[in-house]
Design an enzyme around this catalytic site. Structure first.
Site, PDB file in Angstrom:
ATOM      1  N   GLU A 121       0.799  -1.233   0.000  1.00 54.98           N
ATOM      2  CA  GLU A 121       0.000   0.000   0.000  1.00 54.98           C
ATOM      3  C   GLU A 121       0.833   1.285   0.000  1.00 54.98           C
ATOM      4  O   GLU A 121       0.541   2.220   0.751  1.00 54.98           O
ATOM      5  CB  GLU A 121      -0.975  -0.009   1.188  1.00 54.98           C
ATOM      6  CG  GLU A 121      -1.868  -1.236   1.207  1.00 54.98           C
ATOM      7  CD  GLU A 121      -2.871  -1.269   2.362  1.00 54.98           C
ATOM      8  OE1 GLU A 121      -2.770  -0.423   3.269  1.00 54.98           O
ATOM      9  OE2 GLU A 121      -3.768  -2.130   2.333  1.00 54.98           O
TER      10      GLU A 121
ATOM     11  N   GLU B  14      -6.263 -10.674  -1.563  1.00 55.53           N
ATOM     12  CA  GLU B  14      -7.095 -10.439  -0.367  1.00 55.53           C
ATOM     13  C   GLU B  14      -8.574 -10.330  -0.748  1.00 55.53           C
ATOM     14  O   GLU B  14      -9.293  -9.454  -0.265  1.00 55.53           O
ATOM     15  CB  GLU B  14      -6.646  -9.160   0.362  1.00 55.53           C
ATOM     16  CG  GLU B  14      -5.175  -9.152   0.707  1.00 55.53           C
ATOM     17  CD  GLU B  14      -4.725  -7.951   1.538  1.00 55.53           C
ATOM     18  OE1 GLU B  14      -5.587  -7.218   2.079  1.00 55.53           O
ATOM     19  OE2 GLU B  14      -3.500  -7.747   1.637  1.00 55.53           O
TER      20      GLU B  14
HETATM   21  C1  XIL Z   1      -6.330  -6.333   8.183  1.00 50.55           C
HETATM   22  C2  XIL Z   1      -6.705  -7.524   9.075  1.00 50.55           C
HETATM   23  O1  XIL Z   1      -7.652  -8.322   8.402  1.00 50.55           O
HETATM   24  C3  XIL Z   1      -7.269  -7.037  10.392  1.00 50.55           C
HETATM   25  O2  XIL Z   1      -7.454  -8.130  11.300  1.00 50.55           O
HETATM   26  C4  XIL Z   1      -6.326  -6.000  11.029  1.00 50.55           C
HETATM   27  O3  XIL Z   1      -6.938  -5.462  12.176  1.00 50.55           O
HETATM   28  C5  XIL Z   1      -5.990  -4.891  10.041  1.00 50.55           C
HETATM   29  O4  XIL Z   1      -5.454  -5.460   8.856  1.00 50.55           O
HETATM   30  N1  XIL Z   1      -5.047  -4.630   3.564  1.00 50.55           N
HETATM   31  C6  XIL Z   1      -4.048  -5.454   3.998  1.00 50.55           C
HETATM   32  C7  XIL Z   1      -4.292  -6.371   5.144  1.00 50.55           C
HETATM   33  O5  XIL Z   1      -2.971  -5.514   3.375  1.00 50.55           O
HETATM   34  O6  XIL Z   1      -3.138  -6.610   5.902  1.00 50.55           O
HETATM   35  C8  XIL Z   1      -5.399  -5.843   6.038  1.00 50.55           C
HETATM   36  O7  XIL Z   1      -5.665  -6.822   7.046  1.00 50.55           O
HETATM   37  C9  XIL Z   1      -6.628  -5.518   5.221  1.00 50.55           C
HETATM   38  C10 XIL Z   1      -6.324  -4.461   4.188  1.00 50.55           C
END
Ligand code: XIL
Length: 349
Positions: free
Chosen positions: A141, A258
């Site tokens: 990100e 994701e």
């Molecule tokens: C999220 C997790 O799912 C949560 O449990 C945590 O509180 C915050 O992070 N983008 C990403 C992931 O790259 O690491 C994130 O995961 C969601 C958005």
């Protein structure tokens, strides 16, 4: 149907996501939490369904780094051990991100030591799992167009403390510590047809292209794919199609890292909601899997129980979100069927 019955039924028919993916040389899998690994009902299903796993949180800086000089690998090691025992591949997530930094970072990191902190972290974590990780999300990100910089870079702590070359430092350090893991840049808001997503695609493409020009060892793009269901159920992927071809032209692989669907725009009624979520999965995966450069699809969780979306993007009616292929009893939802259908229809990699 209870967890055990579901797992048994799925292995009897052989209709698992993992096997469907294997038949296409396509990696299918999910993010997993440490708590889930303690639940034998869940782990049986995980072993059946996932050909690749990623830790939802336990390889991030916060959980791994109790102090500036120590590491706590207990939870990350548990996932690596589980995956190894079940022949599953492992994605590492992530080595450099602006979120989930440990609390000591704010007071202890400064422009004098940040590059060394980053390098030491990456060397230690990547070396520990070298040879075991299919791909590492090296930088997560790094683009945020809204921050207003001409290069689109996010005004993150890493940018502030090190400058734009923190990205290059991270990739080169990871490569030196594990010559075989595929090194990935991972980001969100890259899938939809909208001006904001189009601007982000443009900035990510420019970043990756400049990294390639400098021979920075980036090998894949992770398209997170946190999607949002539309009330009218209508989707188009014109910008995405062009973007995927542009990424391919840079010589990069693509992983869907994701995938999940925010269902806030859909009615509470479960059968209508599940149908709406499955429709978006079907539309997106039909488009994405046409491209042989798309080598992996990971959902951000396997079961609706514990999905981050219920808390991160709560529904107005207070109901839990239903974004994933298995419901909270581990029974397949229409998303499961939609994923299988799209994998079956995909060309072999
Ligand atoms: C999220 C997790 O799912 C949560 O449990 C945590 O509180 C915050 O992070 N983008 C990403 C992931 O790259 O690491 C994130 O995961 C969601 C958005």
């Amino acid at each position: 149907m209870g967890a055990t019955a579901t797992a048994a039924a799925q292995s009897q028919t052989g209709e698992t996501l993992r096997k469907a993916g294997d038949d296409k040389n396509l990696l299918i899998g999910t993010a997993v939490s440490y708590a889930q690994l303690q639940d034998p009902g869940f782990t049986r299903v995980l072993a059946d369904q996932a050909g690749v796993v990623v830790s939802e949180n336990d390889m991030k800086w916060g959980p791994l780094r109790p102090t500036a000089t120590t590491f706590d690998f207990k939870r990350a090691d548990a996932l690596v051990a589980f995956a190894t025992a079940h022949g599953e591949k492992i994605r590492g997530h992530n080595l450099c991100w602006h979120e989930m930094l440990p609390s000591w970072f704010k007071t202890e990191a400064n422009s004098g030591n940040a590059a060394d902190l980053l390098k030491h972290h990456i060397e230690t974590v990547v070396a520990r799992y070298a040879g075991k990780i299919q791909s590492w999300d090296v930088v997560n990100e790094a683009i945020n167009v809204k921050d207003g910089r001409p290069d689109g870079l996010r005004n993150s702590p890493w940018l502030q403390l090190i400058g734009p070359n923190y990205i290059e430092i991270a990739f080169r350090t990871a490569r030196a510590a594990d010559p075989n893991a595929l090194l990935t840049y991972n980001d969100y808001d890259l899938a939809q047809d909208s001006p904001a997503h189009e601007a982000k695609r443009k900035a990510v493409l420019a970043l990756l292209s400049s990294l390639k020009d400098k021979d920075v060892p980036v090998q894949a793009l992770g398209i997170q794919s946190h999607l949002a269901a539309a009330a009218n159920g209508s989707y188009s992927w014109t910008g995405y199609q062009t973007f995927v071809r542009d990424i391919e032209a840079l010589g990069l692989q693509i992983f869907i890292t994701e995938l999940d669907v925010d269902d806030r725009a859909l009615p509470g009624d479960i059968s209508r909601r599940d149908a709406g979520v499955a429709k978006l999965y079907h539309s997106y995966l039909t488009t994405a899997l046409q491209h042989p450069s798309v080598k992996a699809v990971l959902t951000w969780g396997l079961t609706d129980k514990g999905t981050w979306l219920t808390h991160f993007l709560p529904r107005a009616d207070g109901l839990p979100q239903r974004p994933l292929p298995l419901d909270s009893d581990l029974s397949p939802t229409p998303v499961f069927r939609a994923m299988l259908d799209c994998i079956h229809a995909a060309p072999r990699r």
